[in-house]
Design a protein around this motif. Structure first.
Motif, PDB file in Angstrom:
ATOM      1  N   CYS A 159      -7.577  -4.783  -9.049  1.00 38.82           N
ATOM      2  CA  CYS A 159      -7.324  -6.011  -9.796  1.00 38.82           C
ATOM      3  C   CYS A 159      -7.141  -7.156  -8.815  1.00 38.82           C
ATOM      4  CB  CYS A 159      -6.091  -5.887 -10.705  1.00 38.82           C
ATOM      5  SG  CYS A 159      -4.521  -5.726  -9.836  1.00 38.82           S
ATOM      6  N   ASP A 160      -7.148  -8.357  -9.337  1.00 38.67           N
ATOM      7  CA  ASP A 160      -6.907  -9.574  -8.558  1.00 38.67           C
ATOM      8  C   ASP A 160      -5.421  -9.899  -8.667  1.00 38.67           C
ATOM      9  OD1 ASP A 160      -6.745 -12.148  -7.526  1.00 38.67           O
ATOM     10  OD2 ASP A 160      -8.452 -12.929  -8.654  1.00 38.67           O
ATOM     11  N   VAL A 161      -4.725  -9.989  -7.540  1.00 43.22           N
ATOM     12  CA  VAL A 161      -3.285 -10.248  -7.610  1.00 43.22           C
ATOM     13  C   VAL A 161      -2.976 -11.611  -8.218  1.00 43.22           C
ATOM     14  CG1 VAL A 161      -2.661  -8.725  -5.697  1.00 43.22           C
ATOM     15  CG2 VAL A 161      -3.201 -11.134  -5.237  1.00 43.22           C
ATOM     16  N   ALA A 162      -3.943 -12.533  -8.181  1.00 43.31           N
ATOM     17  CA  ALA A 162      -3.715 -13.853  -8.763  1.00 43.31           C
ATOM     18  C   ALA A 162      -3.861 -13.845 -10.280  1.00 43.31           C
ATOM     19  CB  ALA A 162      -4.676 -14.872  -8.163  1.00 43.31           C
ATOM     20  N   ASP A 163      -4.392 -12.751 -10.836  1.00 42.63           N
ATOM     21  CA  ASP A 163      -4.485 -12.566 -12.290  1.00 42.63           C
ATOM     22  C   ASP A 163      -3.184 -11.908 -12.741  1.00 42.63           C
ATOM     23  OD1 ASP A 163      -4.952 -11.786 -14.899  1.00 42.63           O
ATOM     24  OD2 ASP A 163      -6.874 -10.822 -14.488  1.00 42.63           O
ATOM     25  N   THR A 164      -2.198 -12.721 -13.053  1.00 42.96           N
ATOM     26  CA  THR A 164      -0.831 -12.252 -13.255  1.00 42.96           C
ATOM     27  C   THR A 164      -0.722 -11.171 -14.322  1.00 42.96           C
ATOM     28  OG1 THR A 164       0.031 -14.404 -12.589  1.00 42.96           O
ATOM     29  CG2 THR A 164       1.503 -12.980 -13.839  1.00 42.96           C
ATOM     30  N   GLN A 186       5.301   3.652 -14.343  1.00 43.55           N
ATOM     31  CA  GLN A 186       5.478   4.645 -15.404  1.00 43.55           C
ATOM     32  C   GLN A 186       4.954   6.012 -14.976  1.00 43.55           C
ATOM     33  OE1 GLN A 186       3.511   2.865 -18.761  1.00 43.55           O
ATOM     34  NE2 GLN A 186       5.176   1.406 -19.154  1.00 43.55           N
ATOM     35  N   ARG A 187       3.864   6.011 -14.224  1.00 41.04           N
ATOM     36  CA  ARG A 187       3.275   7.270 -13.766  1.00 41.04           C
ATOM     37  C   ARG A 187       4.266   8.071 -12.924  1.00 41.04           C
ATOM     38  NH1 ARG A 187      -2.605   8.437 -11.527  1.00 41.04           N
ATOM     39  NH2 ARG A 187      -2.240  10.370 -10.371  1.00 41.04           N
ATOM     40  N   TYR A 188       4.962   7.397 -12.032  1.00 40.13           N
ATOM     41  CA  TYR A 188       5.865   8.095 -11.123  1.00 40.13           C
ATOM     42  C   TYR A 188       7.334   8.024 -11.521  1.00 40.13           C
ATOM     43  CZ  TYR A 188       1.818   8.484  -8.077  1.00 40.13           C
ATOM     44  OH  TYR A 188       0.585   8.788  -7.573  1.00 40.13           O
ATOM     45  N   GLY A 189       7.641   7.147 -12.466  1.00 37.73           N
ATOM     46  CA  GLY A 189       9.016   7.048 -12.942  1.00 37.73           C
ATOM     47  C   GLY A 189       9.938   6.274 -12.031  1.00 37.73           C
ATOM     48  N   ARG A 190       9.383   5.667 -10.979  1.00 36.00           N
ATOM     49  CA  ARG A 190      10.202   4.896 -10.067  1.00 36.00           C
ATOM     50  C   ARG A 190       9.301   4.071  -9.168  1.00 36.00           C
ATOM     51  NH1 ARG A 190      14.100   7.416  -7.851  1.00 36.00           N
ATOM     52  NH2 ARG A 190      14.284   6.027  -6.027  1.00 36.00           N
ATOM     53  N   VAL A 191       9.889   3.147  -8.436  1.00 37.76           N
ATOM     54  CA  VAL A 191       9.198   2.431  -7.363  1.00 37.76           C
ATOM     55  C   VAL A 191      10.250   2.093  -6.316  1.00 37.76           C
ATOM     56  CG1 VAL A 191       9.413   0.196  -8.540  1.00 37.76           C
ATOM     57  CG2 VAL A 191       7.723   0.498  -6.735  1.00 37.76           C
ATOM     58  N   ASP A 192       9.956   2.426  -5.079  1.00 34.95           N
ATOM     59  CA  ASP A 192      10.930   2.256  -4.001  1.00 34.95           C
ATOM     60  C   ASP A 192      10.582   1.152  -3.023  1.00 34.95           C
ATOM     61  OD1 ASP A 192      12.652   4.801  -4.496  1.00 34.95           O
ATOM     62  OD2 ASP A 192      10.578   5.514  -4.531  1.00 34.95           O
ATOM     63  N   ILE A 193       9.287   0.891  -2.869  1.00 36.02           N
ATOM     64  CA  ILE A 193       8.820  -0.045  -1.842  1.00 36.02           C
ATOM     65  C   ILE A 193       7.704  -0.906  -2.418  1.00 36.02           C
ATOM     66  CG2 ILE A 193       7.723  -0.245   0.431  1.00 36.02           C
ATOM     67  CD1 ILE A 193       8.786   2.786   0.806  1.00 36.02           C
ATOM     68  N   LEU A 194       7.771  -2.197  -2.165  1.00 37.61           N
ATOM     69  CA  LEU A 194       6.663  -3.102  -2.463  1.00 37.61           C
ATOM     70  C   LEU A 194       6.316  -3.848  -1.184  1.00 37.61           C
ATOM     71  CD1 LEU A 194       4.697  -4.756  -4.257  1.00 37.61           C
ATOM     72  CD2 LEU A 194       6.627  -6.314  -4.706  1.00 37.61           C
ATOM     73  N   VAL A 195       5.054  -3.758  -0.779  1.00 33.29           N
ATOM     74  CA  VAL A 195       4.566  -4.537   0.358  1.00 33.29           C
ATOM     75  C   VAL A 195       3.578  -5.557  -0.177  1.00 33.29           C
ATOM     76  CG1 VAL A 195       3.455  -4.503   2.606  1.00 33.29           C
ATOM     77  CG2 VAL A 195       4.826  -2.532   1.871  1.00 33.29           C
ATOM     78  N   ASN A 196       3.988  -6.818  -0.185  1.00 34.52           N
ATOM     79  CA  ASN A 196       3.117  -7.911  -0.637  1.00 34.52           C
ATOM     80  C   ASN A 196       2.221  -8.323   0.528  1.00 34.52           C
ATOM     81  OD1 ASN A 196       3.675  -8.474  -3.418  1.00 34.52           O
ATOM     82  ND2 ASN A 196       5.686  -9.226  -2.805  1.00 34.52           N
ATOM     83  N   HIS A 219      -1.595 -15.581  -2.305  1.00 34.61           N
ATOM     84  CA  HIS A 219      -0.449 -15.332  -1.430  1.00 34.61           C
ATOM     85  C   HIS A 219       0.890 -15.479  -2.148  1.00 34.61           C
ATOM     86  CE1 HIS A 219      -2.699 -15.116   2.381  1.00 34.61           C
ATOM     87  NE2 HIS A 219      -3.503 -16.006   1.831  1.00 34.61           N
ATOM     88  N   VAL A 220       1.048 -16.524  -2.915  1.00 40.63           N
ATOM     89  CA  VAL A 220       2.361 -16.838  -3.493  1.00 40.63           C
ATOM     90  C   VAL A 220       2.484 -16.318  -4.926  1.00 40.63           C
ATOM     91  CG1 VAL A 220       4.038 -18.647  -3.956  1.00 40.63           C
ATOM     92  CG2 VAL A 220       2.460 -18.880  -2.023  1.00 40.63           C
ATOM     93  N   ARG A 221       1.576 -16.729  -5.792  1.00 41.89           N
ATOM     94  CA  ARG A 221       1.640 -16.280  -7.182  1.00 41.89           C
ATOM     95  C   ARG A 221       1.566 -14.751  -7.254  1.00 41.89           C
ATOM     96  NH1 ARG A 221       0.463 -18.602 -12.252  1.00 41.89           N
ATOM     97  NH2 ARG A 221      -0.350 -17.117 -13.780  1.00 41.89           N
ATOM     98  N   PHE A 251       4.744 -12.418  -8.685  1.00 42.43           N
ATOM     99  CA  PHE A 251       4.693 -11.625  -9.915  1.00 42.43           C
ATOM    100  C   PHE A 251       4.613 -10.122  -9.636  1.00 42.43           C
ATOM    101  CE2 PHE A 251       3.920 -15.834 -11.549  1.00 42.43           C
ATOM    102  CZ  PHE A 251       4.723 -15.830 -12.684  1.00 42.43           C
ATOM    103  N   ALA A 252       4.156  -9.726  -8.464  1.00 46.06           N
ATOM    104  CA  ALA A 252       4.292  -8.322  -8.083  1.00 46.06           C
ATOM    105  C   ALA A 252       5.774  -7.976  -7.957  1.00 46.06           C
ATOM    106  CB  ALA A 252       3.559  -8.042  -6.776  1.00 46.06           C
ATOM    107  N   GLY A 253       6.528  -8.898  -7.347  1.00 45.46           N
ATOM    108  CA  GLY A 253       7.971  -8.705  -7.265  1.00 45.46           C
ATOM    109  C   GLY A 253       8.607  -8.628  -8.636  1.00 45.46           C
TER     110      GLY A 253
END
Length: 252
Positions: free
Chosen positions: A62-67, A79-89, A114-116, A120-122
């Motif tokens: 997907c395009d990260v700018a497509d919120t 939902q697949r894993y039931g958790r998320v521990d790390i996000l690297v933007n 870069h910003v949007r 929204f990933a965060g």
């Protein structure tokens, strides 16, 4: 068993360059990888490389700018894993127009990715991290977001904005034990860098200003990212680490 064993790590822009290196190193240390890229084949290549080494990985295209699409896809992964521990933007684009040559489309696209995209990933991962009362977010900025440059002002501005998000999120999310830090690399040998006009000339000029006299390899940046994703960084938040070969030297 590694220090990231069974941690679920979402990495944007993981189809090549630094993003792929981050995915491979964190997988080696035990993380389950969610590799996002705008090009689906590249994301799947990264996931396949992880699986070939015995790790677990899935790909997101997907395009990260497509919120709306970004958040929907990230929610599916959570939902697949039931958790998320790390996000690297990590997702990013290049482009080096001078101020007067920058179009509105150039500006919007640069800030959109870069910003949007990072914002929204965060937003997508934070509710789950709050429920867990734990999480690591690493925003990939740039040395150009710290010191500026004589061209590429949209890129410089977008990377500086990530530093502001990092500080604000670190303060806001600390009560839930969510750590937010930034990595601001200097020169790194990636496909994006090598594809720029006059790449070799620009790289040579930059290396003349760097005490270590070279560009970093992507994996060298991944060591910093993996450290910030690990328990060894549990008392570090709101900080910017700049692996840049000594191009900028500050502090006491």
């Amino acid at each position: 068993m590694g220090e990231l064993d069974k941690k679920v790590a979402i990495i944007t822009g993981a189809g090549a360059g630094m993003g792929r290196a981050h995915a491979q190193l964190m997988a080696e240390r035990g993380a389950i990888i969610v590799a996002q890229d705008i090009v689906g084949d590249r994301a799947e290549e990264t996931a396949a490389l992880v699986r070939e080494k015995g790790g677990e990985a899935v790909a997101i295209a997907c395009d990260v700018a497509d919120t709306d699409t970004l958040m929907a896809e990230l929610h599916k992964a959570i939902q697949r894993y039931g958790r998320v521990d790390i996000l690297v933007n990590n997702a990013g684009i290049g482009g080096e127009p001078l101020l007067e040559e920058t179009t509105e489309e150039d500006f919007d696209r640069t800030f959109g990715v870069h910003v949007r995209g990072s914002f929204f990933a965060g937003k997508a991962v934070i509710p789950t991290m709050k429920q867990q009362r734990s999480g690591k977010i690493i925003n990939i900025s740039s040395i150009w977001g710290m010191v500026g440059h004589h061209y590429a002002s949209p890129y410089c501005g977008a990377k500086a904005a990530l530093l502001g998000l990092t500080k604000a999120w670190a303060v806001e999310l600390a009560p839930w034990n969510i750590h937010v830090n930034a990595v601001a690399p200097g020169g790194v040998v990636t496909e994006m860098v090598l594809s720029q006009p006059d790449a070799e000339k620009k790289m040579a000029a930059k290396m003349s200003r760097v005490p270590l006299a070279r560009y970093a390899e992507p994996r060298e940046l991944s060591y910093t990212v993996a450290f910030l994703a690990s328990p060894r960084s549990d008392f570090i938040t709101g900080q910017t680490i700049s692996p840049n070969g000594g191009e900028t030297i500050v502090g006491i």
